[in-house]
Design an enzyme around this catalytic site. Structure first.
Site, mmCIF file in Angstrom:
data_model
loop_
_atom_site.group_PDB
_atom_site.id
_atom_site.type_symbol
_atom_site.label_atom_id
_atom_site.label_comp_id
_atom_site.label_asym_id
_atom_site.label_seq_id
_atom_site.Cartn_x
_atom_site.Cartn_y
_atom_site.Cartn_z
ATOM 1 N N LYS A 109 81.974 38.216 29.795
ATOM 2 C CA LYS A 109 81.104 39.075 28.445
ATOM 3 C C LYS A 109 79.907 39.367 28.970
ATOM 4 O O LYS A 109 78.804 38.750 29.569
ATOM 5 C CB LYS A 109 80.771 37.757 27.531
ATOM 6 C CG LYS A 109 80.239 38.483 26.067
ATOM 7 C CD LYS A 109 79.359 37.582 25.508
ATOM 8 C CE LYS A 109 77.883 37.530 25.574
ATOM 9 N NZ LYS A 109 76.890 38.561 25.659
ATOM 10 N N GLY A 162 71.898 33.514 33.370
ATOM 11 C CA GLY A 162 71.134 33.993 32.103
ATOM 12 C C GLY A 162 69.683 32.996 32.051
ATOM 13 O O GLY A 162 69.448 32.177 32.999
ATOM 14 N N SER A 163 69.171 32.637 30.738
ATOM 15 C CA SER A 163 68.039 31.905 30.674
ATOM 16 C C SER A 163 68.228 30.641 30.630
ATOM 17 O O SER A 163 69.670 30.065 30.488
ATOM 18 C CB SER A 163 67.486 32.312 29.342
ATOM 19 O OG SER A 163 68.275 32.205 28.325
ATOM 20 N N THR A 164 67.421 29.855 30.815
ATOM 21 C CA THR A 164 67.609 28.134 30.983
ATOM 22 C C THR A 164 67.942 27.684 29.649
ATOM 23 O O THR A 164 69.094 26.817 29.438
ATOM 24 C CB THR A 164 66.365 27.416 31.303
ATOM 25 O OG1 THR A 164 66.201 27.884 32.662
ATOM 26 C CG2 THR A 164 66.408 25.770 31.276
ATOM 27 N N GLY A 221 71.712 28.576 29.033
ATOM 28 C CA GLY A 221 72.515 27.784 29.815
ATOM 29 C C GLY A 221 72.482 26.078 29.051
ATOM 30 O O GLY A 221 73.642 25.629 29.317
ATOM 31 N N GLU A 272 73.165 29.709 36.674
ATOM 32 C CA GLU A 272 72.191 30.415 37.370
ATOM 33 C C GLU A 272 71.115 30.621 36.131
ATOM 34 O O GLU A 272 71.515 31.646 35.570
ATOM 35 C CB GLU A 272 73.056 31.714 37.951
ATOM 36 C CG GLU A 272 73.776 31.305 39.295
ATOM 37 C CD GLU A 272 73.247 30.863 40.287
ATOM 38 O OE1 GLU A 272 72.046 30.781 40.611
ATOM 39 O OE2 GLU A 272 73.924 30.175 41.053
ATOM 40 N N CYS A 308 65.206 36.997 38.207
ATOM 41 C CA CYS A 308 65.172 35.676 38.026
ATOM 42 C C CYS A 308 64.470 35.112 39.166
ATOM 43 O O CYS A 308 63.459 34.243 39.242
ATOM 44 C CB CYS A 308 66.582 35.085 38.110
ATOM 45 S SG CYS A 308 67.577 35.647 39.445
HETATM 46 P P1 NAD Z 1 69.978 35.290 28.050
HETATM 47 O O1 NAD Z 1 70.363 33.895 28.391
HETATM 48 O O2 NAD Z 1 69.445 35.586 26.783
HETATM 49 O O3 NAD Z 1 71.451 36.004 27.953
HETATM 50 C C1 NAD Z 1 72.366 36.099 29.174
HETATM 51 C C2 NAD Z 1 73.842 36.125 28.806
HETATM 52 O O4 NAD Z 1 74.118 34.712 27.698
HETATM 53 C C3 NAD Z 1 73.824 37.434 27.625
HETATM 54 O O5 NAD Z 1 75.105 37.870 27.866
HETATM 55 C C4 NAD Z 1 73.910 36.547 26.249
HETATM 56 O O6 NAD Z 1 74.692 37.267 25.307
HETATM 57 C C5 NAD Z 1 74.578 35.371 26.599
HETATM 58 N N1 NAD Z 1 74.389 34.175 25.577
HETATM 59 C C6 NAD Z 1 73.064 33.943 25.183
HETATM 60 N N2 NAD Z 1 73.286 32.705 24.323
HETATM 61 C C7 NAD Z 1 74.480 32.372 24.614
HETATM 62 C C8 NAD Z 1 75.013 31.256 24.005
HETATM 63 N N3 NAD Z 1 74.525 30.229 23.330
HETATM 64 N N4 NAD Z 1 76.376 30.839 24.625
HETATM 65 C C9 NAD Z 1 76.748 31.653 25.318
HETATM 66 N N5 NAD Z 1 76.410 32.992 25.820
HETATM 67 C C10 NAD Z 1 75.124 33.057 25.656
HETATM 68 O O7 NAD Z 1 69.355 36.024 29.427
HETATM 69 P P2 NAD Z 1 69.008 37.524 29.485
HETATM 70 O O8 NAD Z 1 67.647 37.643 28.771
HETATM 71 O O9 NAD Z 1 70.040 38.478 29.616
HETATM 72 O O10 NAD Z 1 68.731 37.289 31.190
HETATM 73 C C11 NAD Z 1 67.431 37.126 31.489
HETATM 74 C C12 NAD Z 1 67.442 35.649 32.185
HETATM 75 O O11 NAD Z 1 68.479 35.453 33.226
HETATM 76 C C13 NAD Z 1 66.117 35.016 32.860
HETATM 77 O O12 NAD Z 1 65.854 33.830 32.422
HETATM 78 C C14 NAD Z 1 66.412 35.101 34.318
HETATM 79 O O13 NAD Z 1 65.793 34.214 35.063
HETATM 80 C C15 NAD Z 1 68.008 34.830 34.204
HETATM 81 N N6 NAD Z 1 68.873 35.213 35.385
HETATM 82 C C16 NAD Z 1 68.954 34.153 36.245
HETATM 83 C C17 NAD Z 1 69.583 34.434 37.513
HETATM 84 C C18 NAD Z 1 69.835 33.553 38.651
HETATM 85 O O14 NAD Z 1 70.703 33.871 39.545
HETATM 86 N N7 NAD Z 1 69.631 32.344 38.296
HETATM 87 C C19 NAD Z 1 69.746 35.885 37.721
HETATM 88 C C20 NAD Z 1 69.473 36.912 36.641
HETATM 89 C C21 NAD Z 1 69.161 36.212 35.591
#
Ligand code: NAD
Length: 487
Positions: A183, A236-238, A241, A259, A293
């Site tokens: 996704k 994605g975000s903490t 996660g 991540e 990130c």
């Molecule tokens: P986000 O967590 O809002 O969304 C990431 C993904 O998760 C999206 O596809 C979203 O639809 C999905 N998602 C959201 N809530 C969910 C849930 N409850 N269950 C399942 N899926 C869910 O993050 P974002 O705004 O898209 O990206 C930015 C964040 O990603 C920042 O915190 C950044 O630090 C992090 N990031 C980390 C790395 C790494 O390697 N550590 C790399 C890139 C981005």
């Protein structure tokens, strides 16, 4: 050569990819172009039953094709052809990505797309090189650790580097003999959809790569909870996660790679090359407008070097640019959404109210789309919101220290532990700090990922669990079995 284009000229196809077919749904989620705020398309939202269809299609494709049981070199070959197609379609992928993301089109072919192809090749090459081991046991028996594919991997990616984030997930999953249901972010799905189609064109059996479109709470949550998913791989975000970990705890545990976010420090000692440090720091926070990130957003500088660094950074970062991602040679990175723009400004204003001095910027730019002025905030208050929160924008904080112990204490005073940067000419100090900084990656006299995909990436503390890239990511897509045979 420029790939500049008119944004309305790009046809966008908002349909899922399931079992190698495009599948339509009711389009109800607006995808907004961050460069001008215009709605480019509306996405369908896969519900639990469509996610179930995708997971079944993945299992059926695995069974039918024998992908996980075939000669590993066959997987390698198909993936090399896929990487070749990614390069051959660089212009098309670049436009599909640039139109709705923060990535400037002319940066993509030599940047994200080249990296995506390299990462696919890197993992392809591991397929026939990683394997089990024979281990020491008593002579009368043979002990082995063997490994096999997991099955179907459920992956979820963010919006900030859509193609390379997809490659981080698809590359190891496929090379290790699995199928995948991915996704992408609901804000930037189009390049990922095309990447999946190119996999089929390259000869990777249809149904091994499935893309379900939708939001986190509906589609993402259904994917995570599906009993046919053998492992979850998330970037994605903490916050999200943690929601995924809670979902798994409630619906049945699975291996997971998370991540997550960061608030990474860059520590500058008085003996550092001041020009190199300033340029590296400015580049790291201006790139993609700090929406990375790994953004090194907390600068921690020796008190006696602080004035000089401050002056250099205010000059290097005084370059606000409003330029759409589809323009020629554009390096004016927009902020992904109006919501995120408001969040960045909210944190900057809260930081100012809590006593931070604004050395540069401090507000949104006048534009049709979403752009924020590069901003520097100075404060030595560890509780200032700009020090504590991941801002995910072009915002640097400056803190000062007196000695090495204090520098380490400030650098490690964060719930996150993704990366850290360090600038010094003193080799012993550099080695001492690489050991003591609490981060999954430490860069010395440089900042940012290289193209050495052999180096795994993963966060400590609230920045994550497990790794992407490196052999570690490949191995995390296999499961091991211990075998003991009495001879
Ligand atoms: P986000 O967590 O809002 O969304 C990431 C993904 O998760 C999206 O596809 C979203 O639809 C999905 N998602 C959201 N809530 C969910 C849930 N409850 N269950 C399942 N899926 C869910 O993050 P974002 O705004 O898209 O990206 C930015 C964040 O990603 C920042 O915190 C950044 O630090 C992090 N990031 C980390 C790395 C790494 O390697 N550590 C790399 C890139 C981005």
């Amino acid at each position: 050569m420029t790939l500049a284009f008119a944004p309305d000229s790009i046809p966008l196809d908002p349909r899922h990819v399931i079992g190698g077919q495009r599948v339509a749904g009711v389009e109800r989620l607006a995808v907004v172009r961050p460069s001008d705020g215009v709605t480019a398309a509306n996405l369908p939202v896969a519900d639990a039953s469509l996610v179930d269809e995708a997971v079944r299609a993945a299992h059926a494709a695995l069974d039918r094709s024998g992908w996980g049981r075939a000669m590993p070199r066959d997987r390698t070959r198909a993936m090399h052809r896929w990487a070749d197609l990614v390069e051959a379609h660089a212009a098309e992928l670049a436009r599909l990505e640039a139109v709705v993301s923060t990535r400037p089109v002319d940066e993509l072919p030599g940047g994200d797309i080249a990296i995506t192809a390299e990462q696919i090749r890197f993992f392809a090459e591991l397929a026939d090189k990683e394997g089990g081991t024979v281990v020491p046991t008593r002579d009368a028996s043979l002990g082995m650790i063997v490994d096999s594919p997991i099955g179907v991997i459920g992956a979820i990616t963010p919006w900030n580097f859509p193609l390379s984030m997809a490659a981080w997930k698809m590359g190891p999953a496929l090379a290790a003999g699995n199928a995948i249901v991915l996704k992408p972010s609901e804000m930037t799905p189009f390049s990922t959809l095309r990447l999946a189609e190119l996999a089929v064109e390259a000869g990777i059996p249809a149904g091994l790569v499935n893309i379900v479109l939708g939001d986190g709470p509906t589609t993402g949550a259904a994917l995570v909870a599906h009993p046919g998913i053998g492992k979850v791989s998330f970037t994605g975000s903490t916050l999200a996660g943690s929601a995924i970990a809670a979902n798994l705890a409630a619906t049945g545990l699975k291996p997971m790679t998370l991540e997550l976010g960061g608030k990474s420090p860059q520590v500058v000692f008085a003996d550092a090359d001041a020009d190199l440090a300033a340029r590296s720091i400015a580049r790291s926070i201006l790139f993609n407008a700090g929406q990375a990130c790994v953004a090194g957003s907390r600068v921690i500088v020796a008190r006696k070097a602080a004035d000089e660094l401050r002056e250099r950074l205010t000059v290097l970062m005084r370059q606000p640019r409003v330029a759409p991602t589809w323009g020629e040679g554009s390096a004016g990175y927009p902020i992904i959404s109006g919501k995120q723009l408001a969040r960045i400004d909210g944190l900057v204003q809260a930081a100012r109210k809590a006593g931070a001095e604004v050395l540069l910027g401090g507000g949104p730019m006048q534009a049709e789309g979403f752009f924020y002025t590069p901003t520097i905030l100075a404060t030595d208050d560890p509780d200032n919101p700009a020090i504590r929160e991941e801002i995910f924008g072009p915002v640097l904080t400056l803190q000062t220290f007196e000695d090495e112990e204090e520098a380490i204490g400030i650098a490690n005073a964060s719930q996150y532990g993704l990366c850290a940067g360090l600038y010094t000419r003193d080799l012993s100090r550099a080695l001492r700090l690489t050991q003591r900084l609490e981060a999954g990656t430490v860069w010395v006299n440089r900042y940012g990922r290289s193209r050495d995909h052999i180096l795994p990436t993963g966060g400590w503390k609230q920045s994550g669990l497990g790794h992407d890239l490196g052999r570690e990511a490949y191995r995390a897509c296999r499961r091991t079995k211990s075998v003991l045979i009495d001879l």
